[in-house]
Scaffold this motif. Structure first.
Motif, mmCIF file in Angstrom:
data_model
loop_
_atom_site.group_PDB
_atom_site.id
_atom_site.type_symbol
_atom_site.label_atom_id
_atom_site.label_comp_id
_atom_site.label_asym_id
_atom_site.label_seq_id
_atom_site.Cartn_x
_atom_site.Cartn_y
_atom_site.Cartn_z
ATOM 1 N N HIS A 57 -25.550 -20.879 62.801
ATOM 2 C CA HIS A 57 -24.729 -19.897 63.506
ATOM 3 C C HIS A 57 -24.669 -18.590 62.712
ATOM 4 N N SER A 61 -26.295 -15.215 64.284
ATOM 5 C CA SER A 61 -25.219 -14.505 64.994
ATOM 6 C C SER A 61 -25.517 -13.031 65.248
ATOM 7 N N HIS A 67 -26.984 -16.165 72.882
ATOM 8 C CA HIS A 67 -25.586 -16.583 73.083
ATOM 9 C C HIS A 67 -25.465 -17.934 72.389
ATOM 10 N N THR A 70 -19.644 -21.496 70.234
ATOM 11 C CA THR A 70 -18.575 -20.799 69.521
ATOM 12 C C THR A 70 -17.768 -21.668 68.571
ATOM 13 N N ARG A 85 -30.547 -14.384 76.544
ATOM 14 C CA ARG A 85 -30.270 -13.355 77.547
ATOM 15 C C ARG A 85 -31.568 -12.603 77.821
ATOM 16 N N SER A 150 -23.068 -13.606 85.118
ATOM 17 C CA SER A 150 -23.984 -13.177 84.067
ATOM 18 C C SER A 150 -23.586 -11.788 83.584
ATOM 19 N N PRO A 151 -24.025 -11.415 82.369
ATOM 20 C CA PRO A 151 -23.651 -10.119 81.817
ATOM 21 C C PRO A 151 -24.047 -8.935 82.707
ATOM 22 N N TRP A 160 -23.563 -21.240 80.212
ATOM 23 C CA TRP A 160 -23.298 -20.898 78.811
ATOM 24 C C TRP A 160 -23.037 -22.148 78.067
#
Length: 160
Positions: A57, A61, A67, A70, A85, A150-151, A160
């Motif tokens: 991570h 990052s 993505h 978390t 993405r 989605s973004p 996700w």
């Protein structure tokens, strides 16, 4: 019977897809006895995997287009899922990683689970609705935890 005991996955082909409904009962009595003895090591194994996940991570990052999961401490880390993405895509990134000697698959399954023949070909009134969601480009079905727009605001949300 083998398909039923092994998640409905046939093992004679190269694709991982559910062609029927099945369980995941493959453990023998001997495997169960060994697993029970190994439970004493579980906390150490989880700690090692979480340490590795924390390192991954941290290393990834700042990479644009990724993505990452978390909550590193909330998982057992059998896999480390990374959602890409656009313009990145799973197949090309997995191929580049494999070419560099890093084991990677473009996904755990060859297609989203809701597109598996066990569901799309089921004798059910829901099958046509499921099939309609499996036409490319395939995103998450619009339900369930973790699905969001989605973004770029498209109506086909990624998972996700």
């Amino acid at each position: 019977m083998r398909l039923f005991a092994d998640k409905g996955w046939p093992r004679d082909g190269g694709r991982r897809q559910h062609v029927g409904l099945g369980l995941n009962y493959r453990m023998t009595e001997l495997a169960g006895a060994v697993a029970r003895a190994q439970l004493a090591k579980l906390s150490g194994v989880l700690a090692d995997r979480r340490r590795t996940a924390t390192r991954l991570h941290a290393a990834l990052s700042d990479v644009p287009g990724l993505h990452l999961p978390t909550d590193v401490d909330a998982h057992a880390w059998w896999l480390f899922p990374i959602v890409l993405r656009p313009p990145l895509d799973n197949r090309s990134v997995a191929a580049r990683l494999a070419a560099a000697g890093i084991p990677a698959r473009p996904g755990y399954l060859d297609q989203p689970l809701h597109c598996a023949p066990a569901l799309t070909e089921a004798p059910s009134t829901a099958a046509p609705a499921i099939r309609s969601r499996c036409r490319p480009p395939t995103g998450c079905p619009p339900m369930g935890r973790g699905c969001a727009r989605s973004p770029n605001g498209s109506s086909t949300p990624p998972c996700w």
